[in-house]
Design a protein around this motif. Sequence first.
Motif, short mmCIF file in Angstrom:
data_model
loop_
_atom_site.label_atom_id
_atom_site.label_comp_id
_atom_site.label_asym_id
_atom_site.label_seq_id
_atom_site.Cartn_x
_atom_site.Cartn_y
_atom_site.Cartn_z
N LEU A 76 23.40 27.10 -28.78
CA LEU A 76 22.39 26.84 -28.20
C LEU A 76 23.37 27.04 -26.25
N LYS A 77 24.22 26.85 -26.40
CA LYS A 77 25.10 26.84 -24.44
C LYS A 77 25.31 28.06 -24.20
N ILE A 78 25.45 28.90 -25.03
CA ILE A 78 25.77 29.95 -25.02
C ILE A 78 24.46 30.68 -24.28
N GLY A 79 23.18 30.82 -24.57
CA GLY A 79 21.61 30.66 -24.00
C GLY A 79 22.00 29.67 -22.16
N VAL A 80 22.33 28.59 -22.59
CA VAL A 80 21.65 28.16 -21.15
C VAL A 80 23.07 28.69 -19.76
N ILE A 81 23.74 29.29 -20.37
CA ILE A 81 24.49 29.56 -20.05
C ILE A 81 24.19 30.93 -19.16
N LEU A 82 23.66 31.92 -20.09
CA LEU A 82 23.33 33.45 -19.97
C LEU A 82 21.92 32.49 -18.57
N GLU A 83 20.54 32.02 -19.41
CA GLU A 83 19.97 31.78 -18.39
C GLU A 83 20.40 31.45 -16.90
N LEU A 84 20.90 30.94 -16.83
CA LEU A 84 22.03 30.52 -15.69
C LEU A 84 21.55 31.90 -14.65
N ILE A 85 22.54 32.54 -15.23
CA ILE A 85 22.68 34.02 -14.26
C ILE A 85 21.92 34.05 -14.61
N HIS A 86 20.83 34.06 -15.47
CA HIS A 86 19.25 35.00 -15.52
C HIS A 86 18.58 34.54 -13.69
N MET A 87 18.45 33.20 -13.92
CA MET A 87 18.26 33.36 -12.95
C MET A 87 18.74 32.82 -11.23
N ALA A 88 19.51 32.84 -11.62
CA ALA A 88 20.93 33.45 -10.35
C ALA A 88 20.24 35.05 -9.91
N THR A 89 20.26 35.44 -10.59
CA THR A 89 19.81 36.76 -10.48
C THR A 89 18.05 36.91 -9.97
N LEU A 90 17.08 36.04 -10.11
CA LEU A 90 16.14 36.36 -9.51
C LEU A 90 15.88 35.87 -8.48
N VAL A 91 16.74 34.54 -7.83
CA VAL A 91 17.09 33.86 -6.50
C VAL A 91 16.62 35.44 -5.73
N ALA A 115 19.18 32.24 3.97
CA ALA A 115 20.48 31.97 4.19
C ALA A 115 20.63 31.55 2.74
N LEU A 116 19.60 29.72 3.07
CA LEU A 116 20.71 29.28 1.96
C LEU A 116 19.99 29.69 0.54
N SER A 117 18.95 30.50 0.43
CA SER A 117 18.94 31.69 -0.95
C SER A 117 20.29 32.19 -1.18
N VAL A 118 20.39 32.51 -1.48
CA VAL A 118 22.32 33.44 -1.64
C VAL A 118 23.21 32.16 -1.75
N LEU A 119 22.88 30.79 -0.56
CA LEU A 119 24.51 30.50 -1.16
C LEU A 119 23.64 30.13 -3.01
N LEU A 120 22.33 29.47 -3.09
CA LEU A 120 22.26 29.16 -4.15
C LEU A 120 21.87 29.98 -5.61
N GLY A 121 21.71 31.28 -5.37
CA GLY A 121 21.57 31.95 -6.23
C GLY A 121 23.79 31.94 -6.67
N ASP A 122 24.22 32.25 -5.74
CA ASP A 122 25.62 32.13 -5.87
C ASP A 122 26.19 30.48 -6.83
N ALA A 123 25.36 29.69 -6.19
CA ALA A 123 26.35 28.71 -6.65
C ALA A 123 25.79 28.37 -8.29
N LEU A 124 24.98 28.56 -8.64
CA LEU A 124 24.27 28.80 -9.86
C LEU A 124 25.48 29.45 -10.91
N PHE A 125 25.45 31.36 -10.60
CA PHE A 125 26.28 31.90 -11.41
C PHE A 125 27.53 31.36 -11.67
N SER A 126 28.27 30.62 -10.51
CA SER A 126 29.34 29.93 -10.37
C SER A 126 29.64 28.93 -12.19
N HIS A 127 28.60 27.84 -11.58
CA HIS A 127 28.38 26.84 -12.73
C HIS A 127 28.27 27.50 -13.88
N ALA A 128 27.70 28.54 -13.59
CA ALA A 128 27.34 29.28 -15.69
C ALA A 128 28.71 29.97 -16.07
#
Length: 335
Positions: A76-91, A115-128
């Motif tokens: 389940l956890k690896i699924g969450v991590i990969l989905e967060l990365i995926h969401m970052a790429t969509l942003v 500008a804000l959206s780029v940083l939002l994607g970066d934040a999701l990447f780093s959190h994952a």
Amino acid sequence: MAATPTQPPRSDLFPFELVRPELERVEVSIREQVRGFDPAVEPYVAYICNTSGKRIRPALAILVGGAVGGVTEEHLKIGVILELIHMATLVHDDIMDGANTRRMVPTANAKWGNALSVLLGDALFSHALTLATDFNSIDVCRKVGNAAREVCQGEIIQTQRRFDLTFTKAEYFRIIEMKTGALFAAATGLAANLSGLDADTEAKLYSYGMKLGTAYQIYDDCLDLVGSEEVVGKTLRTDLIKGKLTLPILNLLETASEAQRMKLNKRILDQEPLDLPVLLGIAEYEGAIESAVDTALALLAESREDLAPLGQSVHSEALAQITWFLAGLLEKCRR
């Protein structure tokens, strides 16, 4: 050893329904991730996390876990991590494509600007990537990091090669393996790894995910040409407008007459939009879509062969059924 299915399983149940309870837990966990951010950032992250997607990558990890010994919290956890990365790429994708909607709601860039959206994607990447350290395994962290890097590299290379007439099919396949295949493969390969399977079986399941993801991207590229925004729920025709040479377009350039190819090449070099009226005026257009669909179907057939090491179970059957479901969607792209 289970026999590789040669025809669609007889089931009206969508494959992901088998693991619906687990996917609901993944959904809750994804939405809980906002708590890991500063209160000033939480609303932005919550907006992205509350935009529910298909959750394909978590579903694949869970199904592999079920097929090889049982679903654990780690799956389940690896699924969450990969989905967060995926969401970052969509942003980031939506920023580069200038897309205004995704899943019938405004994109982050449409709401708050690039500008804000780029940083939002970066934040999701780093959190994952931070969450991956919870496994306390250098191997898992490395594989998660590699998958995230592949996705980013694929996007960079694709951006570099827009409106590029020297772009080849081999380069196209490498890019979509990086952009889309990498996360599918990480889901299935890491799920096998977390279940303690041997390296050969992990490699087979990684290959299954890579081929499935590659076929899925070909479907998405075809859909960008023939789909309806009202049905699909996101901005379409961005590939053509932004000069992305996808498989249908490469097929078209390959089979067009000299006069047609010169006309298309000029539009590409001049960075003029390749809209549908232009393409529909070319006789080989339908054949270009047909050929792309056939390529994806062949990949799906190969992916089913990679499931051979799995024992017979409802979970392994669901993994095969996913390929047949995608095959049905591809067939609808034929014109």
